[in-house]
Design an enzyme around this catalytic site. Structure first.
Site, PDB file in Angstrom:
ATOM      1  N   ARG A  34      13.234  -7.641  29.392  1.00 39.39           N
ATOM      2  CA  ARG A  34      13.711  -6.291  29.708  1.00 39.39           C
ATOM      3  C   ARG A  34      12.582  -5.380  30.144  1.00 39.39           C
ATOM      4  O   ARG A  34      12.745  -4.557  31.050  1.00 39.39           O
ATOM      5  CB  ARG A  34      14.425  -5.716  28.478  1.00 39.39           C
ATOM      6  CG  ARG A  34      14.908  -4.294  28.626  1.00 39.39           C
ATOM      7  CD  ARG A  34      15.937  -3.948  27.558  1.00 39.39           C
ATOM      8  NE  ARG A  34      15.539  -4.403  26.244  1.00 39.39           N
ATOM      9  CZ  ARG A  34      14.793  -3.702  25.384  1.00 39.39           C
ATOM     10  NH1 ARG A  34      14.357  -2.496  25.726  1.00 39.39           N
ATOM     11  NH2 ARG A  34      14.490  -4.178  24.195  1.00 39.39           N
ATOM     12  N   ARG A  75       4.600   9.391  18.121  1.00 43.63           N
ATOM     13  CA  ARG A  75       5.747   9.906  18.882  1.00 43.63           C
ATOM     14  C   ARG A  75       6.645  10.679  17.911  1.00 43.63           C
ATOM     15  O   ARG A  75       7.242  10.088  17.016  1.00 43.63           O
ATOM     16  CB  ARG A  75       6.512   8.767  19.557  1.00 43.63           C
ATOM     17  CG  ARG A  75       5.694   8.027  20.611  1.00 43.63           C
ATOM     18  CD  ARG A  75       6.539   7.029  21.382  1.00 43.63           C
ATOM     19  NE  ARG A  75       6.929   5.894  20.569  1.00 43.63           N
ATOM     20  CZ  ARG A  75       6.190   4.799  20.389  1.00 43.63           C
ATOM     21  NH1 ARG A  75       4.989   4.708  20.957  1.00 43.63           N
ATOM     22  NH2 ARG A  75       6.627   3.793  19.650  1.00 43.63           N
ATOM     23  N   ILE A  93      23.906   3.316  11.950  1.00 45.03           N
ATOM     24  CA  ILE A  93      25.236   3.253  12.567  1.00 45.03           C
ATOM     25  C   ILE A  93      25.113   3.158  14.092  1.00 45.03           C
ATOM     26  O   ILE A  93      25.796   2.359  14.739  1.00 45.03           O
ATOM     27  CB  ILE A  93      26.090   4.476  12.176  1.00 45.03           C
ATOM     28  CG1 ILE A  93      26.269   4.545  10.657  1.00 45.03           C
ATOM     29  CG2 ILE A  93      27.440   4.434  12.886  1.00 45.03           C
ATOM     30  CD1 ILE A  93      26.944   3.346  10.040  1.00 45.03           C
ATOM     31  N   GLU A 114       4.144  -0.823  13.998  1.00 44.52           N
ATOM     32  CA  GLU A 114       4.855   0.434  14.223  1.00 44.52           C
ATOM     33  C   GLU A 114       5.486   0.900  12.914  1.00 44.52           C
ATOM     34  O   GLU A 114       6.183   0.140  12.249  1.00 44.52           O
ATOM     35  CB  GLU A 114       5.960   0.271  15.264  1.00 44.52           C
ATOM     36  CG  GLU A 114       6.669   1.602  15.563  1.00 44.52           C
ATOM     37  CD  GLU A 114       7.878   1.452  16.462  1.00 44.52           C
ATOM     38  OE1 GLU A 114       7.802   1.912  17.607  1.00 44.52           O
ATOM     39  OE2 GLU A 114       8.886   0.879  16.004  1.00 44.52           O
ATOM     40  N   LYS A 169       0.822  -1.212   0.000  1.00 45.59           N
ATOM     41  CA  LYS A 169       0.000   0.000   0.000  1.00 45.59           C
ATOM     42  C   LYS A 169       0.858   1.265   0.000  1.00 45.59           C
ATOM     43  O   LYS A 169       0.549   2.241  -0.690  1.00 45.59           O
ATOM     44  CB  LYS A 169      -0.943  -0.006   1.199  1.00 45.59           C
ATOM     45  CG  LYS A 169      -2.060  -1.035   1.084  1.00 45.59           C
ATOM     46  CD  LYS A 169      -2.952  -1.047   2.308  1.00 45.59           C
ATOM     47  CE  LYS A 169      -4.076  -2.073   2.136  1.00 45.59           C
ATOM     48  NZ  LYS A 169      -4.991  -2.109   3.299  1.00 45.59           N
ATOM     49  N   ARG A 229       3.380   5.796  -3.436  1.00 42.58           N
ATOM     50  CA  ARG A 229       4.503   6.386  -4.175  1.00 42.58           C
ATOM     51  C   ARG A 229       4.211   6.393  -5.678  1.00 42.58           C
ATOM     52  O   ARG A 229       4.446   7.396  -6.368  1.00 42.58           O
ATOM     53  CB  ARG A 229       5.791   5.608  -3.878  1.00 42.58           C
ATOM     54  CG  ARG A 229       6.962   6.039  -4.740  1.00 42.58           C
ATOM     55  CD  ARG A 229       8.246   5.285  -4.387  1.00 42.58           C
ATOM     56  NE  ARG A 229       9.258   5.477  -5.407  1.00 42.58           N
ATOM     57  CZ  ARG A 229       9.971   6.568  -5.581  1.00 42.58           C
ATOM     58  NH1 ARG A 229       9.794   7.610  -4.785  1.00 42.58           N
ATOM     59  NH2 ARG A 229      10.868   6.651  -6.549  1.00 42.58           N
ATOM     60  N   ARG A 285       9.289   0.731   7.811  1.00 42.78           N
ATOM     61  CA  ARG A 285      10.122   1.928   7.806  1.00 42.78           C
ATOM     62  C   ARG A 285       9.942   2.640   6.471  1.00 42.78           C
ATOM     63  O   ARG A 285      10.120   2.037   5.415  1.00 42.78           O
ATOM     64  CB  ARG A 285      11.586   1.563   8.028  1.00 42.78           C
ATOM     65  CG  ARG A 285      12.494   2.782   8.214  1.00 42.78           C
ATOM     66  CD  ARG A 285      13.853   2.348   8.712  1.00 42.78           C
ATOM     67  NE  ARG A 285      13.754   1.805  10.064  1.00 42.78           N
ATOM     68  CZ  ARG A 285      14.670   1.016  10.614  1.00 42.78           C
ATOM     69  NH1 ARG A 285      15.738   0.657   9.924  1.00 42.78           N
ATOM     70  NH2 ARG A 285      14.514   0.566  11.843  1.00 42.78           N
ATOM     71  N   VAL A 337       9.532  -8.274  10.671  1.00 49.76           N
ATOM     72  CA  VAL A 337       8.810  -8.793  11.830  1.00 49.76           C
ATOM     73  C   VAL A 337       9.868  -9.237  12.832  1.00 49.76           C
ATOM     74  O   VAL A 337      10.859  -9.878  12.466  1.00 49.76           O
ATOM     75  CB  VAL A 337       7.902  -9.975  11.444  1.00 49.76           C
ATOM     76  CG1 VAL A 337       7.256 -10.585  12.690  1.00 49.76           C
ATOM     77  CG2 VAL A 337       6.816  -9.521  10.463  1.00 49.76           C
ATOM     78  N   ALA A 386      20.876   6.490  12.383  1.00 51.03           N
ATOM     79  CA  ALA A 386      20.240   5.491  13.239  1.00 51.03           C
ATOM     80  C   ALA A 386      20.799   4.094  12.986  1.00 51.03           C
ATOM     81  O   ALA A 386      20.942   3.289  13.917  1.00 51.03           O
ATOM     82  CB  ALA A 386      18.724   5.495  12.999  1.00 51.03           C
TER      83      ALA A 386
END
Length: 215
Positions: free
Chosen positions: A58, A105, A153, A139, A22, A27, A77, A46, A151
Site C-alpha cells: 500500500r 504527531r 470501534i 511507535e 518500563k 506507574r 499503547r 508487534v 478508535a
C-alpha cells in the site's frame, strides 16, 4: 523479501517487552508515593507478517528501507484517564535517556478528519542482542480511555468496510468522536474543580490549626 521472519521480529519483540515493563514501572513509582499516575495501563503488539506485507504494498515501501520507513512494526499503547495525563506521559518520554524521540504527531490538538484523536510518538530504542546493539523504531500511541473506545470501534468498522465508510456512518462516527472528546473535557474540568476544592479545604484546615497553635 525477508527470509527469516522469526529472526526479523526478535528485536521488535524484545523492545516492546522491555518498554512495557518500563512503562508499568513508571506507574508503580507514582502509585508508590501516593500520587495520581498518568498511566492507567499499557498494551503492546508487534505487527504480523500479513500486516507488514499489506502495508509494504500500500505504501510502496522498499525492502531496503523496511526498518526505517515502517515506524510501527513495534507498537506500545498507553492509556490515560485524562487528556492532561497524555501530555505528562509525553514529557516523561522526552526526558528519558534510554530511548530517543524521533517523531511526534499530536492528533489531539490536530485531530484527523475522521475524528480520530491520539498522541503518537516514534522512538528509537536500543535493544541488546547477542551480536551487539540494534536500534529499532517503536511507535507509542497515548490516548484516553474514551479515545481508545472510539478508535477500537472505528478500527473494527474500517476492517468491515475496507476503509470505504458510507457517508451517513462516517458522519455518525465523527459525531461520536466529538462526544468522546467532550466527555474527556468535562471529566478534566470536574477533576480540576475537585482539586481546587480539596486545596481550599485543606488550606482552611491548616490555617485553623495554625491559629490554635498561636493561642
Amino acid at each position: 523479501m525477508v527470509e527469516d521472519w522469526k529472526y526479523f521480529f526478535r528485536p521488535y519483540e524484545q523492545a516492546v517487552s522491555e518498554m512495557k515493563i518500563k512503562m508499568r514501572g513508571l506507574r508503580k513509582q507514582f502509585t508508590g508515593i501516593g500520587q495520581h499516575s498518568p498511566i492507567e495501563f499499557v498494551t503492546s503488539r508487534v505487527k504480523t507478517v500479513d500486516s507488514i506485507l499489506e502495508k509494504i504494498e500500500r505504501r510502496q515501501i522498499s525492502e531496503e528501507r523496511l526498518e526505517t520507513d515502517m515506524q510501527d512494526i513495534a507498537g506500545i499503547r498507553i492509556m490515560c484517564q485524562f487528556v492532561d495525563d497524555i501530555y505528562q506521559v509525553v514529557d516523561l518520554l522526552r526526558s528519558r535517556n534510554d530511548m530517543t524521540v524521533v517523531e511526534e504527531r499530536d492528533y489531539i490538538t490536530n485531530k484527523k478528519a475522521s475524528g480520530y484523536r491520539s498522541y503518537h510518538i516514534v522512538l528509537k530504542y536500543p535493544v541488546q542482542m547477542i551480536n551487539g546493539e540494534k536500534n529499532v523504531l517503536v511507535e507509542i500511541q497515548i490516548r484516553t480511555l474514551a479515545m481508545n473506545f472510539w478508535a477500537t470501534i472505528e478500527h473494527s468498522l474500517n476492517y468491515k468496510y475496507q476503509g470505504e465508510f458510507p457517508s451517513q456512518l462516517n458522519a455518525r462516527l465523527e459525531r461520536a468522536a466529538e462526544a468522546a472528546f467532550k466527555l474527556d473535557t468535562e471529566m478534566s474540568e470536574i477533576r480540576e474543580e475537585i482539586q481546587e476544592a480539596q486545596h481550599l479545604f485543606y488550606g482552611k484546615g491548616l490555617n485553623k490549626n495554625q491559629s490554635k497553635d498561636d493561642k
